[in-house]
Each structure stands twice: as C-alpha cells, then as structure tokens.
Design a protein around this motif. Structure first.
Motif, PDB file in Angstrom:
ATOM      1  N   ILE A 191       5.907   4.361   1.034  1.00 46.89           N
ATOM      2  CA  ILE A 191       6.567   5.612   1.437  1.00 46.89           C
ATOM      3  C   ILE A 191       7.478   5.377   2.639  1.00 46.89           C
ATOM      4  O   ILE A 191       8.641   5.783   2.640  1.00 46.89           O
ATOM      5  CB  ILE A 191       5.522   6.697   1.748  1.00 46.89           C
ATOM      6  CG1 ILE A 191       4.829   7.129   0.452  1.00 46.89           C
ATOM      7  CG2 ILE A 191       6.166   7.890   2.440  1.00 46.89           C
ATOM      8  CD1 ILE A 191       3.663   8.073   0.660  1.00 46.89           C
ATOM      9  N   ARG A 192       6.955   4.705   3.651  1.00 46.17           N
ATOM     10  CA  ARG A 192       7.694   4.547   4.902  1.00 46.17           C
ATOM     11  C   ARG A 192       8.872   3.572   4.775  1.00 46.17           C
ATOM     12  O   ARG A 192       9.983   3.869   5.223  1.00 46.17           O
ATOM     13  CB  ARG A 192       6.745   4.054   6.002  1.00 46.17           C
ATOM     14  CG  ARG A 192       7.431   3.880   7.349  1.00 46.17           C
ATOM     15  CD  ARG A 192       6.472   3.444   8.429  1.00 46.17           C
ATOM     16  NE  ARG A 192       7.176   3.287   9.690  1.00 46.17           N
ATOM     17  CZ  ARG A 192       7.422   4.270  10.535  1.00 46.17           C
ATOM     18  NH1 ARG A 192       6.999   5.493  10.266  1.00 46.17           N
ATOM     19  NH2 ARG A 192       8.071   4.046  11.667  1.00 46.17           N
ATOM     20  N   ASP A 193       8.642   2.425   4.143  1.00 45.73           N
ATOM     21  CA  ASP A 193       9.639   1.354   4.183  1.00 45.73           C
ATOM     22  C   ASP A 193      10.502   1.252   2.932  1.00 45.73           C
ATOM     23  O   ASP A 193      11.574   0.625   2.982  1.00 45.73           O
ATOM     24  CB  ASP A 193       8.950   0.001   4.415  1.00 45.73           C
ATOM     25  CG  ASP A 193       8.259  -0.075   5.762  1.00 45.73           C
ATOM     26  OD1 ASP A 193       8.589   0.751   6.640  1.00 45.73           O
ATOM     27  OD2 ASP A 193       7.378  -0.936   5.938  1.00 45.73           O
ATOM     28  N   ILE A 194      10.059   1.841   1.828  1.00 46.34           N
ATOM     29  CA  ILE A 194      10.841   1.771   0.591  1.00 46.34           C
ATOM     30  C   ILE A 194      11.487   3.126   0.292  1.00 46.34           C
ATOM     31  O   ILE A 194      12.711   3.277   0.345  1.00 46.34           O
ATOM     32  CB  ILE A 194       9.967   1.323  -0.598  1.00 46.34           C
ATOM     33  CG1 ILE A 194       9.250   0.001  -0.293  1.00 46.34           C
ATOM     34  CG2 ILE A 194      10.837   1.205  -1.853  1.00 46.34           C
ATOM     35  CD1 ILE A 194      10.170  -1.179  -0.058  1.00 46.34           C
ATOM     36  N   ASP A 212       0.838  -1.201   0.000  1.00 44.82           N
ATOM     37  CA  ASP A 212       0.000   0.000   0.000  1.00 44.82           C
ATOM     38  C   ASP A 212       0.870   1.246   0.000  1.00 44.82           C
ATOM     39  O   ASP A 212       2.083   1.194   0.245  1.00 44.82           O
ATOM     40  CB  ASP A 212      -0.946  -0.002   1.206  1.00 44.82           C
ATOM     41  CG  ASP A 212      -0.190   0.016   2.523  1.00 44.82           C
ATOM     42  OD1 ASP A 212       0.255   1.098   2.950  1.00 44.82           O
ATOM     43  OD2 ASP A 212      -0.013  -1.075   3.117  1.00 44.82           O
ATOM     44  N   ARG A 213       0.243   2.385  -0.271  1.00 47.96           N
ATOM     45  CA  ARG A 213       0.969   3.651  -0.407  1.00 47.96           C
ATOM     46  C   ARG A 213       1.788   3.989   0.845  1.00 47.96           C
ATOM     47  O   ARG A 213       2.963   4.338   0.763  1.00 47.96           O
ATOM     48  CB  ARG A 213      -0.026   4.779  -0.711  1.00 47.96           C
ATOM     49  CG  ARG A 213       0.604   6.165  -0.809  1.00 47.96           C
ATOM     50  CD  ARG A 213      -0.459   7.236  -1.013  1.00 47.96           C
ATOM     51  NE  ARG A 213       0.116   8.566  -0.898  1.00 47.96           N
ATOM     52  CZ  ARG A 213       0.645   9.241  -1.917  1.00 47.96           C
ATOM     53  NH1 ARG A 213       0.648   8.720  -3.120  1.00 47.96           N
ATOM     54  NH2 ARG A 213       1.154  10.445  -1.734  1.00 47.96           N
ATOM     55  N   GLU A 214       1.150   3.894   2.014  1.00 49.45           N
ATOM     56  CA  GLU A 214       1.825   4.267   3.258  1.00 49.45           C
ATOM     57  C   GLU A 214       3.064   3.411   3.485  1.00 49.45           C
ATOM     58  O   GLU A 214       4.118   3.919   3.894  1.00 49.45           O
ATOM     59  CB  GLU A 214       0.858   4.127   4.441  1.00 49.45           C
ATOM     60  CG  GLU A 214       1.467   4.563   5.763  1.00 49.45           C
ATOM     61  CD  GLU A 214       0.482   4.457   6.915  1.00 49.45           C
ATOM     62  OE1 GLU A 214       0.940   4.545   8.073  1.00 49.45           O
ATOM     63  OE2 GLU A 214      -0.725   4.289   6.663  1.00 49.45           O
ATOM     64  N   THR A 215       2.975   2.109   3.227  1.00 50.73           N
ATOM     65  CA  THR A 215       4.109   1.213   3.433  1.00 50.73           C
ATOM     66  C   THR A 215       5.224   1.503   2.438  1.00 50.73           C
ATOM     67  O   THR A 215       6.408   1.480   2.792  1.00 50.73           O
ATOM     68  CB  THR A 215       3.665  -0.256   3.327  1.00 50.73           C
ATOM     69  OG1 THR A 215       2.600  -0.494   4.259  1.00 50.73           O
ATOM     70  CG2 THR A 215       4.821  -1.193   3.633  1.00 50.73           C
TER      71      THR A 215
END
Length: 260
Positions: free
Chosen positions: A212-215, A207-210
């Motif tokens: 952004i945060r993890d990649i 998902d978008r949030e993941t």
C-alpha cells in the motif's frame, strides 16, 4: 416542509459513485443511481439505500458511452422526481497501455464514458436547473485531471477534458444560482482497489502495508487512501449554501499528490 432535492449520480452501483450516492441519500435527498446493467441486484441496492437513509432512491439503467442514453437518464430522473437539482458525473473506465499500443476502441470508449457522458448529462440537466432556480454540477475528475502518468493517455486526456468542461459550464452558469466544480481524487480505497492488493503482494513478495505505502500510494504523499466517505462529504459541502460562490474550480482529495 421543503421538497427534497434530487441528485443523479452516474456510474454509482459500486465504488466512489455508490459512496457519494449514500452520502446524498443520508442528507435526505432523492437519489438516482446508475450503471449499464439492469438486474435484480441493481434495484435491490436502490431499495437498500432507501431503507437505510429513509429517502427515495431509484435505479435507472443507462449506457454512459451512448449520448442519447446519457440525456435520457436525466430526463427519466426528472420524470420520476420532478426535477434534477444535482448532477454528479462519476462514470468512468480505465485501460493502461503505451500510446503506440493503445487500442483505438479503448481510447474511444474511455473518452465517451469518462468525458462525453458528462457533456451530455450536463446539457440535459442545466436547463432544468435554470428553470428551477438552483443547481449543482459536480464532475469527478482525478489527480490525473491535473497531472499525468505514463500509459494512461486516454484516461489523462479525458480527465483533463473534464476539468476544462467544468470551467466552461461554470462560466456559462455564473450568473445563475448554479455552480459547477470538479473533484480530483487521488487513490481511493474502493472494493476494486482492495481486490488488487493480494495479487500485488504476491507479485512483489511484499506485505500488505508495504504494498500500500510503496507501490499503490507511491505518488500520494500522505501514504493514505482517500475514502468514498470523504468524497461523499466533499460533495455534500459543494451542494451546500456555504459553497455557493465556489464554481469553476477543482478540489483535490489526493493526500498531497498534486502538490508535488
């Protein structure tokens, strides 16, 4: 009423450069925006900034891989507005590849646009600043001007060079009312980065949030993008009298990246 100062922002018809140009315009400064194109949209953008900010913004074409055009940009800006008081060296490109596969042409282009352009524009602008008794040179380096990542040899070399060039210009202007500093952003949410998010979501099935945060923000401890508005605000501070004794240094806007 004091005459408005004039700022030249290289590579500024989009992204970080455009955000900085808008911030300077909102402060009432004359602004020159720049890219290597010269079309109706470029000049319309300058007119839009002028309308929004109530200032005078002009678009001047210059290919920042060409030293003569870099110097001519400064000369044309001075011809238009009478001086160049603030120089923002922002133009840049990127290419990613292992050293052994890195195309020589890409290496040359990145060094020319990301580093040599700043040498040429500063060489043209600093004498004007001395003559006028005030100046600010602000170089957009990067977190990669202070640290490194694999597969970005040319970009990292150029941005480290930008930090070194900043220090030299600062020392050479230390007894003048001129400062030279580098801003070192981490990941900034620009339209180009925004466009990459959907493809990255598909690539990793996240998902978008993941994503952004993890990649995308894996190396940015705050897990938040810097914004073009924040970088514009940093530029405004460096142009203020409050920053008159800040010179030859780097200001990181990277969510803690270079603290690691």
């Amino acid at each position: 009423m004091a005459k408005a100062r004039t700022a030249v922002v290289t590579g500024s018809n989009s992204g970080i450069g455009l955000g900085i140009a808008r911030a300077l315009a909102d402060e009432g400064m004359n602004v020159v925006i720049n890219s290597f194109t010269d079309n109706e949209a470029d000049h319309a953008l300058a007119a839009e900034i002028s309308r929004d900010a109530g200032n005078d913004t002009a678009y001047i074409k210059a290919d920042m891989s060409d030293g003569e055009q870099c110097r001519a940009l400064v000369a044309k800006a001075a011809e238009r507005f009478g001086a160049v008081d603030i120089l923002i060296n922002n133009a840049g490109i990127q290419h990613v590849a292992p050293v052994e596969d890195f195309p020589a042409g890409k290496w040359d282009a990145i060094l020319s646009i990301n580093l040599s352009s700043a040498f040429h524009t500063a060489a043209a602008a600093v004498p004007m600043m001395r003559e006028n008794g005030w100046g600010r040179v602000i170089n957009l380096a990067s977190a990669h001007g202070l640290t490194a990542s694999p597969y970005k040899s040319a970009y990292v070399a150029a941005k480290h060079g930008m930090v070194g060039l900043t220090k030299v210009i600062a020392l050479e202007t230390a007894e003048d009312p001129i400062t030279c500093n580098a801003i070192c952003p981490g990941y900034v949410l620009t339209p180009l980065v925004e466009e990459q998010i959907p493809d990255t979501m598909k690539q990793y099935n996240l998902d978008r949030e993941t994503v952004i945060r993890d990649i995308l923000l894996e190396r940015q401890p705050s897990k938040e993008f810097a914004t073009t508005e924040q970088l514009g605000g940093t530029v405004i501070f460096l142009c203020s009298d409050h920053a008159a004794q800040i010179t030859g240094t780097t200001i990181s806007v990277d969510g803690g990246w270079t603290a690691l």
